[in-house]
Scaffold this active site. Structure first.
Site, PDB file in Angstrom:
ATOM      1  N   GLU A 200      -8.986   1.420  -2.645  1.00 39.76           N
ATOM      2  CA  GLU A 200      -9.040   1.511  -1.081  1.00 39.76           C
ATOM      3  C   GLU A 200     -10.600   1.791  -0.482  1.00 39.76           C
ATOM      4  O   GLU A 200     -10.782   3.032  -0.404  1.00 39.76           O
ATOM      5  CB  GLU A 200      -8.095   2.652  -0.316  1.00 39.76           C
ATOM      6  CG  GLU A 200      -7.914   2.229   1.177  1.00 39.76           C
ATOM      7  CD  GLU A 200      -6.871   3.014   1.581  1.00 39.76           C
ATOM      8  OE1 GLU A 200      -6.300   2.913   2.792  1.00 39.76           O
ATOM      9  OE2 GLU A 200      -6.262   4.092   0.918  1.00 39.76           O
TER      10      GLU A 200
ATOM     11  N   HIS B 130     -13.422   1.757   3.739  1.00 38.54           N
ATOM     12  CA  HIS B 130     -12.260   2.595   4.091  1.00 38.54           C
ATOM     13  C   HIS B 130     -12.645   3.009   5.561  1.00 38.54           C
ATOM     14  O   HIS B 130     -13.137   2.182   6.471  1.00 38.54           O
ATOM     15  CB  HIS B 130     -11.837   3.640   3.384  1.00 38.54           C
ATOM     16  CG  HIS B 130     -10.662   4.590   3.591  1.00 38.54           C
ATOM     17  ND1 HIS B 130     -10.767   5.809   4.326  1.00 38.54           N
ATOM     18  CD2 HIS B 130      -9.490   4.247   3.658  1.00 38.54           C
ATOM     19  CE1 HIS B 130      -9.831   6.500   4.325  1.00 38.54           C
ATOM     20  NE2 HIS B 130      -8.572   5.066   4.289  1.00 38.54           N
TER      21      HIS B 130
ATOM     22  N   HIS C 239       0.903  -1.219   0.018  1.00 37.32           N
ATOM     23  CA  HIS C 239      -0.005   0.084   0.019  1.00 37.32           C
ATOM     24  C   HIS C 239       0.669   1.144   0.118  1.00 37.32           C
ATOM     25  O   HIS C 239       1.597   1.430   0.871  1.00 37.32           O
ATOM     26  CB  HIS C 239      -1.082  -0.136   1.321  1.00 37.32           C
ATOM     27  CG  HIS C 239      -2.007   1.000   1.242  1.00 37.32           C
ATOM     28  ND1 HIS C 239      -3.277   0.552   0.564  1.00 37.32           N
ATOM     29  CD2 HIS C 239      -2.100   2.275   1.587  1.00 37.32           C
ATOM     30  CE1 HIS C 239      -3.961   1.828   0.686  1.00 37.32           C
ATOM     31  NE2 HIS C 239      -3.284   2.655   1.185  1.00 37.32           N
TER      32      HIS C 239
END
Length: 395
Positions: free
Chosen positions: A126, A153, A21
């Site tokens: 995300e 998220h 990420h």
């Protein structure tokens, strides 16, 4: 160089880091409106970002899941549009530096990039807000190259519960949410359980036929914050085949900072600021921190999480997901994407074997993606694309 540093350098030449990420695309949006001429990561951007190509090389990074993040409080259609802009930005970034970066859609593509000396560039969405509760949008993102989706998220979406929002009536995944997981399995899109509630984690593991990932999460037993993974879930990764990619974010790895952030959250609520609104809370916390100093974080704090995940889940189920350019205040040794060798060296000095270090660096997540591809190949022979609609399943 020390003997340990030499050992890690040799290991990374054979087993580059595959990080779970990195939020550079959103930084590009914020700073320069996605103008890669103005944010020239082919040069030195150390005064502006955690990430540029030279520092990725110095950090031994050979593959990166670039986050195509959009705020989880955007309304549905706006979230889809913003996600498409993020995808476009990543694809243009790769095209801008083709001698260094290569778009990767499969595990084979990653290995081909390594064989040609390039950094494999994958994408992860995300938050389920990016599909606006649409199976067609999910499939379109897959066709554009998105290879994982974080189910939430910071906010709940209509079909999945976040770790940082109010409890949802379905307590994890709705019927439509379970169908989303099944369709992700059929596509070969990794199910990412970072940011979701423990109930969503368990529900997704109940449904998923493919290995799952946590793209950037740490261990709740070490730092008791909602964003981290409970031990019972970590233990299930061994049977599922998945991987928890440990993040370096101070408020998720250092207990004192987790407590500081919780206190800041209470102060924010009292001031009318929602702690799960990333931009507003960050502004509030910066000001609040002037009179409430944030504790320090250390490399040892991250080491503790990596070792705990290995102990509970097993050495084949731990990876790295720094969250660079999506957070700040990292331990000095991990201040930017050059930090991975220092973390691996610390683990080597604690007795980690080369095979376990290689798995942590990239071998484990490479296996997960390859296994998910195999599941997808089987499922595509067994069932058609889902035409489920949320209004039908969750009525």
């Amino acid at each position: 160089m020390s003997a340990t540093a030499d050992r890690i350098a040799a290991l990374l030449r054979q087993h580059p880091v595959w990080d779970g990420h990195n939020d550079l695309p959103w930084e590009a949006r914020d700073q320069v409106g996605y103008d890669w001429e103005r944010l020239d990561i082919g040069g030195d951007t150390s005064d502006r970002t955690h990430t540029d190509i030279a520092r990725l090389r110095a950090g031994g990074v050979g593959a990166q899941f670039w986050s195509v993040y959009v705020p989880s409080n955007l309304p549905g259609s706006a979230a889809v549009t913003a996600t498409l802009e993020q995808v476009d930005a990543v694809r243009r970034m790769v095209a801008r530096w083709p001698e260094h970066l290569a778009l990767a859609l499969t595990a084979d593509d990653v290995e081909d990039a390594w064989a040609h000396g390039r950094i494999a560039s994958l994408m992860g969405a995300e938050g389920g807000q990016s599909i606006d509760s649409s199976m067609g949008t999910l499939r379109a993102l897959y066709e554009l190259g998105v290879r994982y989706m974080t189910l939430t998220h910071n906010h709940n979406n209509p079909w999945a519960e976040s770790a940082t929002d109010a409890p949802a009536p379905h307590g994890g995944l709705s019927a439509f949410g379970r169908e989303v997981v099944r369709e992700m399995n059929r596509l070969g899109m990794l199910v990412d359980l970072s940011h979701v509630s423990a109930g969503t984690m368990r529900a997704a593991l109940d449904v998923s036929e493919a290995p799952v990932i946590f793209s950037h999460s740490s261990a709740r037993a070490v730092c008791d914050v909602p964003r981290n993974v409970p031990d019972d879930v970590l233990a299930r990764l061994a049977d599922n085949g998945g991987v928890c990619m440990v993040t370096f974010v101070p408020s998720f790895v250092t207990p004192a900072i987790g407590q500081w952030r919780a206190a800041a959250g209470e102060a924010a609520r009292a001031a009318g600021v929602a702690p799960n609104d990333v931009a507003e809370f960050d502004r509030f916390a910066t000001a609040w921190g002037e009179t409430h100093p944030k504790p320090a974080t250390t490399l040892d704090d991250v080491v503790a999480h990596v070792e705990h995940v290995r102990e509970v889940a097993g050495p084949r189920h731990v990876g790295l997901g720094g969250d660079y350019d999506g957070a700040g205040g990292f331990a000095d040794e991990l201040r930017d994407v050059t930090g991975y060798p220092r973390l691996l060296a610390a683990l080597a000095d604690r007795g980690w074997s080369d095979p376990d270090l290689a798995g942590l660096a990239s071998g484990n997540v490479r296996r997960v993606l390859r296994d998910a591809e195999g599941v997808a190949q089987r499922l595509q022979g067994e069932r058609a694309p889902s035409v489920a609609r949320i209004e039908d399943l969750d009525a």
